[in-house]
Motif scaffolding. Structure first.
Motif, short mmCIF file in Angstrom:
data_model
loop_
_atom_site.label_atom_id
_atom_site.label_comp_id
_atom_site.label_asym_id
_atom_site.label_seq_id
_atom_site.Cartn_x
_atom_site.Cartn_y
_atom_site.Cartn_z
N SER A 109 0.75 -1.22 0.05
CA SER A 109 0.17 -0.12 0.01
C SER A 109 0.87 1.27 0.01
CB SER A 109 -0.92 0.04 1.58
OG SER A 109 -1.76 -1.06 1.22
N LEU A 110 1.97 1.14 0.89
CA LEU A 110 2.93 2.38 0.90
C LEU A 110 3.59 2.44 -0.42
CD1 LEU A 110 3.15 4.38 3.14
CD2 LEU A 110 5.22 3.12 3.86
N LEU A 111 4.05 1.59 -1.19
CA LEU A 111 4.77 1.66 -2.25
C LEU A 111 3.65 2.11 -3.52
CD1 LEU A 111 7.43 1.00 -4.00
CD2 LEU A 111 6.43 -1.42 -4.24
N THR A 112 2.61 1.76 -3.53
CA THR A 112 1.49 2.29 -4.36
C THR A 112 1.41 3.93 -4.23
OG1 THR A 112 0.29 -0.07 -4.19
CG2 THR A 112 -0.81 1.98 -5.12
N LEU A 113 1.24 4.08 -2.90
CA LEU A 113 1.22 5.64 -2.44
C LEU A 113 2.33 6.31 -3.01
CD1 LEU A 113 -0.36 7.90 -1.27
CD2 LEU A 113 1.09 7.40 0.85
N PHE A 114 3.57 5.86 -2.95
CA PHE A 114 4.78 6.49 -3.42
C PHE A 114 4.73 6.68 -4.97
CE2 PHE A 114 9.07 5.80 -5.30
CZ PHE A 114 9.62 6.73 -5.22
N ALA A 115 4.54 5.56 -5.55
CA ALA A 115 4.22 5.19 -7.00
C ALA A 115 3.26 6.54 -7.60
CB ALA A 115 3.86 4.18 -7.58
N ALA A 116 2.17 6.73 -7.08
CA ALA A 116 1.03 7.51 -7.53
C ALA A 116 1.60 9.03 -7.15
CB ALA A 116 -0.20 7.36 -6.72
N GLU A 117 2.15 9.22 -6.06
CA GLU A 117 2.48 10.67 -5.63
C GLU A 117 3.72 11.11 -6.51
OE1 GLU A 117 3.33 11.17 -1.60
OE2 GLU A 117 1.11 10.93 -1.16
N THR A 118 4.61 10.01 -6.93
CA THR A 118 5.72 10.61 -7.68
C THR A 118 5.21 10.84 -9.08
OG1 THR A 118 7.25 8.88 -6.42
CG2 THR A 118 7.98 9.69 -8.51
N ALA A 119 4.26 10.03 -9.72
CA ALA A 119 3.69 10.35 -11.08
C ALA A 119 3.03 11.69 -11.01
CB ALA A 119 2.78 9.19 -11.51
N GLU A 120 2.41 11.93 -9.90
CA GLU A 120 1.50 13.10 -9.92
C GLU A 120 2.51 14.49 -9.98
OE1 GLU A 120 -2.53 13.38 -7.71
OE2 GLU A 120 -1.06 13.66 -6.29
N SER A 121 3.36 14.26 -8.96
CA SER A 121 4.52 15.54 -8.97
C SER A 121 4.82 16.02 -10.42
CB SER A 121 5.67 15.14 -8.00
OG SER A 121 6.43 14.01 -8.72
N ASP A 127 -5.33 14.90 -10.70
CA ASP A 127 -5.97 13.57 -10.97
C ASP A 127 -5.09 12.81 -12.03
OD1 ASP A 127 -8.09 13.91 -8.92
OD2 ASP A 127 -9.24 14.53 -10.51
N THR A 128 -3.96 13.27 -12.36
CA THR A 128 -3.50 12.74 -13.72
C THR A 128 -1.82 12.80 -13.22
OG1 THR A 128 -4.83 13.89 -15.07
CG2 THR A 128 -2.80 13.06 -15.87
N GLY A 129 -1.11 11.57 -13.61
CA GLY A 129 0.17 11.41 -13.41
C GLY A 129 0.96 11.08 -14.63
N LEU A 130 2.34 11.21 -14.68
CA LEU A 130 2.96 10.86 -15.78
C LEU A 130 4.06 10.04 -15.47
CD1 LEU A 130 3.88 14.48 -17.10
CD2 LEU A 130 2.08 12.96 -18.00
N ARG A 131 4.47 9.15 -16.41
CA ARG A 131 5.24 8.06 -16.14
C ARG A 131 6.59 8.50 -15.78
NH1 ARG A 131 8.06 3.65 -19.30
NH2 ARG A 131 7.79 1.60 -18.12
N ILE A 132 6.85 7.87 -14.68
CA ILE A 132 8.14 8.49 -13.81
C ILE A 132 9.55 8.26 -14.49
CG2 ILE A 132 6.94 8.16 -11.43
CD1 ILE A 132 8.42 5.56 -11.11
N ALA A 133 10.46 9.00 -14.11
CA ALA A 133 11.76 9.00 -14.75
C ALA A 133 12.72 8.12 -13.74
CB ALA A 133 12.42 10.21 -14.86
N LYS A 134 13.46 7.34 -14.11
CA LYS A 134 14.39 6.18 -13.64
C LYS A 134 15.51 7.39 -12.73
CE LYS A 134 15.12 2.81 -15.71
NZ LYS A 134 15.70 1.71 -16.81
#
Length: 580
Positions: A109-121, A127-134
């Motif tokens: 759940s916490l990893l999902t939150l990190f993924a969503a917040e990072t994409a959203e940033s 309500d939209t995120g972008l694919r994260i950079a490595k």
């Protein structure tokens, strides 16, 4: 029904109610007048479960059905019994555990939150995120974890990522990206077979669980699948497509075994001839030499099993594995061994053919039972880098080679060089859709974290807890039913196989047991469900003893186990009154 009922039938019903005619004879008599069992039973004032028992079902015909189909009938009877008795049904027919791992779920759940917040940033829109950079992702993750220090799952997730970074050999950014992008589920699995970090970590996990920390030489590569069920289907399909198994070939099956595995090879899809390698109840379900000798036949192309077993809850001991492996090596060295090891996590002593014949084995493992994730569908197939199947494919006649080249040319200009492991993944999507194959990213991320949890648990605290729960249920059942409690380091205690003929002899003597055995064992299960609202499965459906039943201990309470034992004894007592 009332106006059309023949007066002779009404008279017979009255005689039946007074006890002058048996119910079974009445139903036979009514049938001569074209009256259904339900109508005749209603005339007697019987419930549906009572009708099902009294009307003498076609037990032999019913026994041909899968135990899991029979289970549905038993559940219906038990539910109706409960509606009249105002009690709760005890369903010991399914192997889905009622325990589950919570720590990893919090970490996910916490990893999902990190993924969503990072994409959203990175996104300018709500309500939209972008694919994260490595690049720099590991640093961002560390900052996130520090900010979430008190959140459920944070400590585990931090420890898991540190361990994975050390053991996977991947760059920290690469590791965090794989798991974050995986849990995000925003891209096709790439590579389709399995993510690199997931493969490395799951391999470490399997070294501990399957090989007891002593893996054989060489490397096992993995294919992530939707649980062990999908793994088995993929394996059989790919062996068929690659002409390693062809219609009419013999396949050895260690029994007793999970009933669908009895049914799978004889389907028209495969047309294989089963050769049963029967475990001996007198040997605590180990395999005697007389059965091992069947593996000498060169026409037996494959051997497959569930080890530790379902329904007997026994892991093959070191001597049995050594004798069977020695026979295969000496007489049938190209045999393919397919081993479902889903219950290996539940025993202190596990012996695998993969340690002695690593090049022959296709190992199947599922996380479902141990971590309570049957709904997640998390499984893998283990294939050795020097897999015997690659040699078998290479030895096929040129005409067959050409047919296979035509099948796999969609994926390579050199289709003949494609390893069986990759063919397995391609065949899972009928080759044409191989580029969109593979287990979903969130599932792979979950599989990786569950593996990391076990690897971090150096004292096996979770395993001891789960085995303790099952151990108490096991003891309660055998104490209540009055049979000696089987003991040993190679017992999972996930299921219990109760020998009803042995129990009948113990309770009322061999004469009674002989009389009972003349009836059909399914009748016992229907009485148990219809009168005592308890559902168990027929042991015969798993190629076990004809008069046996399987109790699934993983999804019932200790109190239920005691009640099941008492209810089995009550059915026995009913038979004693009836048979004398």
């Amino acid at each position: 029904m009332g106006n059309d009922m023949h007066p002779f039938v009404r008279e017979a019903a009255e005689q039946t109610r007074k006890g002058f005619i048996s119910r079974r004879d009445f139903f036979k008599y009514a049938a001569c007048f074209g009256i259904s069992a339900m109508s005749a039973g209603t005339l007697l004032g019987l419930s549906a479960p009572e009708i099902a028992l009294a009307a003498e079902p076609d037990w032999k015909g019913l026994a041909k059905e899968s135990p899991f189909e029979i289970k549905n009938r038993l559940i219906d009877m038990a539910e109706e019994a409960c509606s009249k008795q105002q009690c709760s049904m005890i369903n010991a027919g399914r192997g889905n555990p009622n325990f589950l791992n919570t720590t990893v779920r919090k970490g996910l759940s916490l990893l999902t939150l990190f993924a969503a917040e990072t994409a959203e940033s990175e996104s300018p829109a709500p309500d939209t995120g972008l694919r994260i950079a490595k690049d720099g992702l590991a640093e961002r993750f560390n900052a996130f974890i520090q900010a979430q220090r008190g959140a459920p799952g944070a400590v585990f997730l931090e420890q898991a990522m540190d361990y994975a970074a050390r053991e996977s050999g991947l760059d920290a950014d690469e590791l965090i990206f794989e798991l974050t992008d995986g849990i995000q589920g925003d891209f096709y699995p790439d590579p389709p077979r399995i993510f690199p970090a997931t493969e490395a970590i799951v391999n470490h996990y399997l070294d501990r669980v399957v090989f007891s920390g002593k893996p054989p030489k060489g490397k096992f590569n993995l294919f992530a699948t939707e649980g062990a069920t999908a793994a088995m289907i993929y394996i059989f399909n790919s062996l068929k497509e690659n002409m390693v198994l062809t219609p009419g070939d013999k396949v050895a099956i260690v029994t007793p075994i999970f009933s669908p595995y009895l049914e799978l090879p004889v389907l028209r899809d495969y047309g294989l001839e089963p050769v049963y390698i029967r475990g001996s109840e007198a040997m605590q379900w180990q395999v005697p030499d007389s059965e091992v000798a069947k593996l000498k036949d060169p026409k037996v192309k494959a051997l497959y099993m569930v080890n530790p077993t379902n329904p007997t809850s026994v892991s093959l001991d070191a001597d049995t594995v050594r004798r069977m492996a020695g026979t295969i090596k000496a007489h049938n060295p190209d045999m393919v061994i397919i081993s479902d090891t889903v219950y290996a996590s539940f025993v202190d002593e596990f012996n695998t053919f993969g340690a002695l014949l690593p090049e022959n084995i296709l190992g199947v493992y599922s996380f479902s039972k141990y971590f309570g994730v049957t709904g997640w569908r998390l499984g893998v197939v283990m294939v050795h880098e020097n897999c015997v199947i690659d040699r078998l494919i290479a030895a096929l006649p040129k005409k067959k080679q050409a047919q296979l080249d035509l099948r796999y040319r969609l994926t390579s200009t050199k289709p003949g060089s494609i390893k069986f492991l990759d063919r397995l993944e391609m065949d899972s999507r009928q080759v044409a859709l191989a580029h969109t194959g593979g287990l979903s990213g969130p599932q792979q991320a979950a599989m990786c974290l569950f593996s990391l949890f076990e690897l971090l648990d150096e004292t096996f605290a979770y395993k001891k807890s789960i085995m303790g729960i099952l151990g108490k249920r096991w003891t309660a059942l055998f104490k209540a039913v009055g049979l000696p409690e089987p003991k040993g380091n190679n017992l999972t205690r996930y299921y219990a196989l109760i020998d009803l003929e042995q129990l009948a002899t113990k309770l009322y003597g061999s004469g009674f047991a002989k009389s009972l055995s003349k009836r059909h064992a399914l009748e016992f299960l229907f009485r148990l469900a219809g009168k005592y609202h308890t559902v168990c499965l027929p042991g015969a459906g798993f190629a076990g003893p004809a008069w046996s039943l399987r109790v699934a201990l993983a999804n019932i309470s200790e109190e239920d186990c005691t009640a099941i034992g008492k209810n089995i004894l009550a059915v026995m007592a009913d038979y004693k009154k009836e048979l004398g």
